[in-house]
Design a protein around this motif. Structure first.
Motif, PDB file in Angstrom:
ATOM      1  N   VAL A  43       0.821  -1.222   0.000  1.00 46.22           N
ATOM      2  CA  VAL A  43       0.000   0.000   0.000  1.00 46.22           C
ATOM      3  C   VAL A  43       0.851   1.266   0.000  1.00 46.22           C
ATOM      4  CG1 VAL A  43      -2.006  -1.087   1.065  1.00 46.22           C
ATOM      5  CG2 VAL A  43      -0.217  -0.147   2.525  1.00 46.22           C
ATOM      6  N   GLU A  46      -0.822   3.965  -2.104  1.00 47.91           N
ATOM      7  CA  GLU A  46      -2.016   4.526  -1.455  1.00 47.91           C
ATOM      8  C   GLU A  46      -1.637   5.438  -0.284  1.00 47.91           C
ATOM      9  OE1 GLU A  46      -3.355   0.747  -3.472  1.00 47.91           O
ATOM     10  OE2 GLU A  46      -1.630   1.382  -2.275  1.00 47.91           O
ATOM     11  N   TYR A 165      -5.001  -8.004   0.194  1.00 50.59           N
ATOM     12  CA  TYR A 165      -4.915  -6.656  -0.390  1.00 50.59           C
ATOM     13  C   TYR A 165      -5.872  -6.518  -1.579  1.00 50.59           C
ATOM     14  CZ  TYR A 165      -2.983  -3.104  -3.548  1.00 50.59           C
ATOM     15  OH  TYR A 165      -2.831  -2.066  -4.424  1.00 50.59           O
ATOM     16  N   VAL A 169      -8.494  -3.658  -0.140  1.00 44.42           N
ATOM     17  CA  VAL A 169      -8.145  -2.255  -0.375  1.00 44.42           C
ATOM     18  C   VAL A 169      -8.995  -1.593  -1.461  1.00 44.42           C
ATOM     19  CG1 VAL A 169      -6.290  -0.682  -1.078  1.00 44.42           C
ATOM     20  CG2 VAL A 169      -5.826  -2.531   0.555  1.00 44.42           C
ATOM     21  N   SER A 173     -10.206   0.573   2.581  1.00 46.71           N
ATOM     22  CA  SER A 173      -9.073   1.469   2.780  1.00 46.71           C
ATOM     23  C   SER A 173      -7.840   0.657   3.136  1.00 46.71           C
ATOM     24  CB  SER A 173      -9.380   2.460   3.911  1.00 46.71           C
ATOM     25  OG  SER A 173      -8.206   3.096   4.373  1.00 46.71           O
ATOM     26  N   TRP A 174      -6.665   1.250   2.911  1.00 46.32           N
ATOM     27  CA  TRP A 174      -5.430   0.571   3.299  1.00 46.32           C
ATOM     28  C   TRP A 174      -5.365   0.342   4.800  1.00 46.32           C
ATOM     29  CZ3 TRP A 174      -2.380   3.292   6.705  1.00 46.32           C
ATOM     30  CH2 TRP A 174      -2.516   4.691   6.741  1.00 46.32           C
ATOM     31  N   LEU A 177      -6.540  -3.114   6.047  1.00 47.74           N
ATOM     32  CA  LEU A 177      -5.572  -4.189   5.816  1.00 47.74           C
ATOM     33  C   LEU A 177      -4.707  -4.420   7.051  1.00 47.74           C
ATOM     34  CD1 LEU A 177      -4.854  -6.030   3.413  1.00 47.74           C
ATOM     35  CD2 LEU A 177      -3.052  -4.407   2.821  1.00 47.74           C
TER      36      LEU A 177
END
Length: 479
Positions: A43, A46, A165, A169, A173-174, A177
């Protein structure tokens, strides 16, 4: 100690049910370690977008976990030598689970950097405690196999992270995770609480052999007046280096950091400090050749090849399975032909796959997946015998602390790798930067292992002390 190879015939018949139970708990911990540790690499783009970070700045978040590993390896390794391998294993997995959850609550770059350092503390203890536990619990003639099989858990954990992931994601949202990363850890902690202590460690305690406490040697009495400032200087210098200073300042700080770690090695390893320092250099190179690929591959796939999350996940699936297969294979080869022979053979084989991986452009997905399987399987997979190679140089009473310290100081190569790779990508492309680092440092590591430089350095130091024999179990196998 002689490390002469012996064919691992019917090796499974030598293992009791308790041996497999111990292995399963340690392997699961390694798997969850791999899951939590690689989340940040998935990520980076992101996070960089949310926190307005450049690629180089975002890459330092990967490095953050390596910055704290040297202290975690020393502290939790010392705990393992003094109180046992099992409590150190439980504490380490709790630490990196906590760090992973906190990452999901990060509000800016520095908060995320700090939480990644907590992950690094736990990962350092996980490596030194679990690797030492399995190596000391399984029969000696199949310990390369044990090491390789244990390390296969890490890439399979990263495969699970890659698939998670792709599922999570794009739809949430990251941050989610990182929160998910705590769930399987509960099972690993439950299994570890019921484990017996490592047999070899128990035997050393019963024999009355004096137990070495690295923390006592470094921070008890007057020693702490010198060593505590040394630790502070090393930590501050590491943080400043990651901020991105000029070349002259960076080189000066690197020299200061190296001097600090040599001082600490002398303090706790005493007359064995030469082998500790040499193993730090060896492990540093092991991380510096493998971590540009491990940390920057998702970024390369997303930016240079324009892959979507599902395609990135598929690529990491093949790479992770290659890593796992390579770890198991090198462990078997290590018991069959010798640790160093197996390690060198895998590293040399990896050199043939570096250029083809990054020469492929868009639209060659099947070929890329296969090449990633082979490259990561031979390069990162070769590290399956690294714990065995390092631990063979240390006596049992110092093994966990020395393994943890030398390995996790050397792991600073993993801190340098993503930043160096990202910087090289400016004049070059990211793919070219990764391949150049992989080729050059792999060749250097082959030389270090082939000539067993750590053992040679210790023997030379002993010879200068008028021929007093070294108490370390020096490897004597031929290559």
């Amino acid at each position: 100690m002689s490390n002469s190879p012996a064919p691992p015939l019917r090796w499974r018949a030598t293992l009791a049910r308790q041996d497999w139970k111990a292995f399963s708990a340690a392997w699961l911990g390694y798997g969850m370690d791999g899951f939590d540790f690689v989340l940040i690499t998935l990520v980076l783009t992101e996070i960089g977008k949310d926190f307005h970070l450049s690629t180089v700045r975002a890459a330092t978040l990967v490095s953050a976990a390596f910055v704290s590993r040297w202290f975690g390896g020393l502290a939790l390794g010392a705990l393992g030598d003094r109180l046992g391998r099992r409590p150190a294993m439980v504490l380490s997995i709790c630490l990196y689970a906590l760090g992973s959850v906190l990452c999901g609550f990060a509000w800016n770059y520095w908060s995320l950097f700090a939480f990644r350092m907590v992950v690094g503390l736990g990962m350092a203890g996980e490596y030194s405690a679990s690797a030492t536990y399995i190596i000391e619990s399984w029969p000696q003639r199949i310990r390369n196999t044990a090491s390789g099989m244990l390390l296969s858990g890490y890439p399979l954990g990263s495969v699970l992270a890659a698939k998670t992931y792709a599922w999570v994601v794009p739809h949430t949202s990251w941050r989610v995770l990182f929160w998910i990363g705590v769930l399987p850890v509960v099972l690993a902690i439950y299994l570890r609480r019921r484990l017996p202590e490592a047999a070899e460690w128990q035997q050393a305690r019963k024999s009355g052999r004096p137990q070495v406490s690295a923390t006592a040697r470094l921070f008890a009495g007057r020693a702490k007046l010198w060593n505590l400032p040394v630790c502070v200087v090393a930590a501050v210098a590491l943080l400043v280096v990651l901020r991105g200073e000029s070349l002259a300042v960076t080189l000066a700080l690197v020299a200061v950091i190296a001097a600090c770690f040599v001082v600490l090695a002398v303090g706790f390893a005493q007359r064995l400090w030469p082998v500790v320092v040499a193993l730090m250099v060896t492990v540093f190179c092991a991380f510096l050749y493998s971590w540009p690929l491990q940390s920057l591959l998702p970024t390369y796939l997303k930016t240079d090849l324009h892959y979507d999350p599902a395609q990135v996940s598929d690529a990491l699936l093949y790479a992770g399975f290659g890593y796992a297969v390579g770890s198991v294979l090198v462990g078997y080869l290590g018991d069959r032909f010798g640790t160093r022979r197996a390690y060198i053979a895998m590293l040399v084989a990896s050199l043939f796959f570096v250029y083809p991986v990054f020469a492929l452009g868009e639209g060659h997905t099947t070929a890329l997946w296969l090449l990633l399987f082979l490259l990561v399987g031979t390069s990162s997979g070769a590290s399956g015998v690294l714990p065995k190679y390092v631990s063979d140089h240390y006596p049992v009473e110092l093994r966990a602390a020395a393994l943890g310290f030398s390995y996790n100081v050397g792991a600073l190569g993993g801190a340098a790798a993503p930043v160096l790779g990202a910087k090289l990508a400016k004049p070059l492309s990211l793919g070219t930067a990764i391949s150049v680092l992989s080729l050059a440092v792999t060749a250097l590591l082959v030389l270090l292992i082939a000539f067993d430089v750590p053992a040679r350095v210790q023997r030379a130091a002993d010879a200068r002390r008028d021929g007093h024999p070294s108490p370390i179990p020096v490897i004597t196998e031929k290559v």
